[in-house]
Design a protein around this motif. Structure first.
Motif, PDB file in Angstrom:
ATOM      1  N   VAL A   6      15.945  11.347  20.666  1.00 30.70           N
ATOM      2  CA  VAL A   6      15.615   9.973  21.015  1.00 30.70           C
ATOM      3  C   VAL A   6      15.195   9.233  19.746  1.00 30.70           C
ATOM      4  N   LEU A   7      15.635   7.997  19.609  1.00 29.34           N
ATOM      5  CA  LEU A   7      15.275   7.187  18.448  1.00 29.34           C
ATOM      6  C   LEU A   7      13.863   6.638  18.607  1.00 29.34           C
ATOM      7  N   HIS A   8      12.960   6.985  17.660  1.00 27.89           N
ATOM      8  CA  HIS A   8      11.584   6.496  17.673  1.00 27.89           C
ATOM      9  C   HIS A   8      11.239   5.856  16.338  1.00 27.89           C
ATOM     10  N   SER A   9      10.300   4.932  16.393  1.00 27.13           N
ATOM     11  CA  SER A   9       9.752   4.336  15.181  1.00 27.13           C
ATOM     12  C   SER A   9       8.780   5.298  14.517  1.00 27.13           C
ATOM     13  N   PHE A  10       8.649   5.152  13.191  1.00 22.97           N
ATOM     14  CA  PHE A  10       7.651   5.949  12.476  1.00 22.97           C
ATOM     15  C   PHE A  10       6.961   5.099  11.419  1.00 22.97           C
ATOM     16  N   VAL A  11       5.786   5.560  11.013  1.00 17.46           N
ATOM     17  CA  VAL A  11       5.138   5.087   9.796  1.00 17.46           C
ATOM     18  C   VAL A  11       4.881   6.308   8.938  1.00 17.46           C
ATOM     19  N   ALA A  19      11.038   0.002  14.832  1.00 16.81           N
ATOM     20  CA  ALA A  19      10.128  -0.799  14.019  1.00 16.81           C
ATOM     21  C   ALA A  19      10.927  -1.693  13.090  1.00 16.81           C
ATOM     22  N   THR A  20      10.433  -2.921  12.872  1.00 17.05           N
ATOM     23  CA  THR A  20      11.150  -3.858  12.019  1.00 17.05           C
ATOM     24  C   THR A  20      10.327  -4.388  10.857  1.00 17.05           C
ATOM     25  N   ALA A  21       8.992  -4.425  10.958  1.00 19.90           N
ATOM     26  CA  ALA A  21       8.191  -5.001   9.872  1.00 19.90           C
ATOM     27  C   ALA A  21       6.787  -4.427   9.892  1.00 19.90           C
ATOM     28  N   ILE A  22       6.144  -4.411   8.699  1.00 20.04           N
ATOM     29  CA  ILE A  22       4.768  -3.951   8.548  1.00 20.04           C
ATOM     30  C   ILE A  22       4.058  -4.885   7.577  1.00 20.04           C
ATOM     31  N   ARG A  78       0.824  -1.217   0.000  1.00 25.96           N
ATOM     32  CA  ARG A  78       0.000   0.000   0.000  1.00 25.96           C
ATOM     33  C   ARG A  78       0.855   1.262   0.000  1.00 25.96           C
ATOM     34  N   GLY A  79       2.170   1.093   0.075  1.00 23.13           N
ATOM     35  CA  GLY A  79       3.059   2.242   0.100  1.00 23.13           C
ATOM     36  C   GLY A  79       3.279   2.825   1.470  1.00 23.13           C
ATOM     37  N   GLN A  80       2.865   2.131   2.527  1.00 20.78           N
ATOM     38  CA  GLN A  80       3.156   2.582   3.886  1.00 20.78           C
ATOM     39  C   GLN A  80       4.594   2.188   4.232  1.00 20.78           C
ATOM     40  N   VAL A  81       5.358   3.147   4.725  1.00 19.34           N
ATOM     41  CA  VAL A  81       6.777   2.958   4.992  1.00 19.34           C
ATOM     42  C   VAL A  81       7.017   3.047   6.492  1.00 19.34           C
ATOM     43  N   ILE A  82       7.867   2.167   7.008  1.00 25.47           N
ATOM     44  CA  ILE A  82       8.236   2.252   8.417  1.00 25.47           C
ATOM     45  C   ILE A  82       9.744   2.401   8.541  1.00 25.47           C
ATOM     46  N   GLY A  83      10.150   2.893   9.703  1.00 26.16           N
ATOM     47  CA  GLY A  83      11.567   3.057   9.966  1.00 26.16           C
ATOM     48  C   GLY A  83      11.790   3.674  11.320  1.00 26.16           C
ATOM     49  N   THR A  84      12.956   4.301  11.477  1.00 24.96           N
ATOM     50  CA  THR A  84      13.303   4.963  12.723  1.00 24.96           C
ATOM     51  C   THR A  84      13.847   6.357  12.424  1.00 24.96           C
ATOM     52  N   SER A  85      13.677   7.242  13.388  1.00 22.36           N
ATOM     53  CA  SER A  85      14.148   8.618  13.253  1.00 22.36           C
ATOM     54  C   SER A  85      14.495   9.170  14.625  1.00 22.36           C
TER      55      SER A  85
END
Length: 398
Positions: free
Chosen positions: A303-308, A327-330, A290-297
């Motif tokens: 502070v390192l946080h997960s994002f979508v 975050a590691t998987a979606i 669906r084009g949803q991207v996850i990662g960290t920032s």
């Protein structure tokens, strides 16, 4: 869609991008919209009740140590176990732990990296001389995929028609990207430098990975129809692709003009800067169809946080305390899994869905857990610790 190897391949605890963690104390610089942009709104607090049950796969596999790496949509689970009397082996099982260890090559250990929809597993296994070779496990058989003339190879991704990618040393000792299909390993070439590595392949046969170019810069590529194409950059020199979906979208990180890495989405020949959560750095690790991207920032507070990220908006997933999350998987339902630090300094796996992060728990209050993969039904796999060490676990909805 499957990405490059996650935590279980290195398995020294939670693996966070060195580029990010090394600058966790930096003050924030650019947000998603550039310098001076307001930071994203604060995420909601984590849910207090998990609503998930955890099951340790190790006892039924005759194991005293291990971790689960992947789960497909029919509930097959793949991972690694240390047998009570034997080597470190790959395994395939269902959610109830019914399954078995899989034979490796002639050496003492094997490593699982990826599994496809029909349960074919890839990774690498030690041969008699001590070097690892890329392997394919189908049912109970193991196939040595060989090398490109060198001593070592590793398989990192398999699509649903059985095409495999990874890297191998060639006769000159250079690391080269390969695709293996119908018994033949093919060198994909490079972007002008000596080395390349393929990290993921989709069901269209499109391959992504990294290669050095003629100027000595690490660049991301897409390989399709026999040709390797440089994805470009966000203004800096180096880029690193991590995942590709079944439409050809690619995500990863790229240096911007100032040198810091930012998460990117590459689609239809264009690379888009996904921005940050207010800090100076970000990285994308997975993308669904669906084009949803996850990662960290890094956040504004460093502070390192997960994002979508979806439709131009990066959302902070928060954490299970006041510290980091990764975050590691979606999956295609937008459910995100990963790991976060609790206030008591323990690490716990989480699932994020419908705006809420939920603690998945562990095998006891004093132990850790990490989530590595989730299927379309919401079944999650990873590891948890107990007094014996690492254990392969699966979480399912209660």
């Amino acid at each position: 869609m499957k990405t490059q190897p996650r935590g279980p391949v290195a398995i020294a605890g939670l693996i966070v991008s060195a580029a990010l963690i090394g600058c966790a104390g930096e003050p924030g610089s650019t947000g998603p919209a550039g310098p001076g942009a307001p930071p994203p709104p604060a995420p909601p607090p984590p849910a207090p009740s998990p609503g998930y049950k955890i099951f340790n796969l190790a006892p039924d596999l005759g194991s005293r140590w291990g971790f689960a790496v992947d789960v497909n949509d029919v509930g097959m689970i793949a991972g690694v176990v240390l047998l009570n009397a034997g080597p470190r082996s790959a395994f395939r099982a269902d959610g109830a732990g019914v399954g078995s260890a899989l034979d490796g090559l002639a050496g003492e250990w094997s490593q699982v990296v990826d599994m496809n929809a029909v349960g074919a597993i890839v990774g690498y296994s030690q041969i008699a001389d001590g070097n690892p070779h890329a392997v394919l496990w189908e049912d109970t058989s193991v196939t040595d995929l060989g090398t490109l003339g060198g001593t070592e190879s590793r398989a990192l991704s398999i699509n649903d028609v059985g095409h495999i990618v990874g890297w191998s040393l060639n006769a000159n000792g250079d690391r080269r990207a390969f695709v293996w299909q119908e018994g033949v390993m093919t060198d994909l070439g490079t972007l002008g430098g000596a080395t390349a590595e393929a990290v993921a392949i989709n069901n269209l046969g499109q391959v992504t990975g990294t290669s050095f170019d003629a100027a000595g810069r690490l660049r991301s590529f897409v390989w399709s129809g026999g040709a390797m194409t440089d994805l470009g950059s966000l203004g800096g020199g180096s880029t690193s692709a991590t995942a590709i979906d079944n439409t050809g979208r690619i995500v990863g990180r790229s240096q911007i003009a100032g040198g810091a890495p930012h998460a990117f989405l590459w689609e239809n020949g264009m690379m888009t800067d996904l921005g940050t959560l207010g800090g100076g750095r970000s990285e994308a690790v997975d993308v669904n169809d669906r084009g949803q991207v996850i990662g960290t920032s890094l956040t504004t507070e460093g502070v390192l946080h997960s994002f979508v990220w979806e439709d131009g908006l990066m959302t902070d997933l928060g954490s299970l305390g006041e510290s980091w999350s990764e975050a590691t998987a979606i999956n295609s339902r937008g459910q995100v899994v990963g790991t976060s630090l609790l206030p008591n300094e323990r690490k716990h796996a989480f699932i994020w869905e419908a705006g809420t992060m939920t603690d998945l728990g562990s095998l006891g209050d004093l132990f850790d857990s990490e989530a590595f993969a989730i299927n379309e039904q919401g079944v999650i796999v990873g590891l948890a610790t107990d007094r014996e060490g690492l254990q392969p676990v699966v979480w399912t909805k209660e």
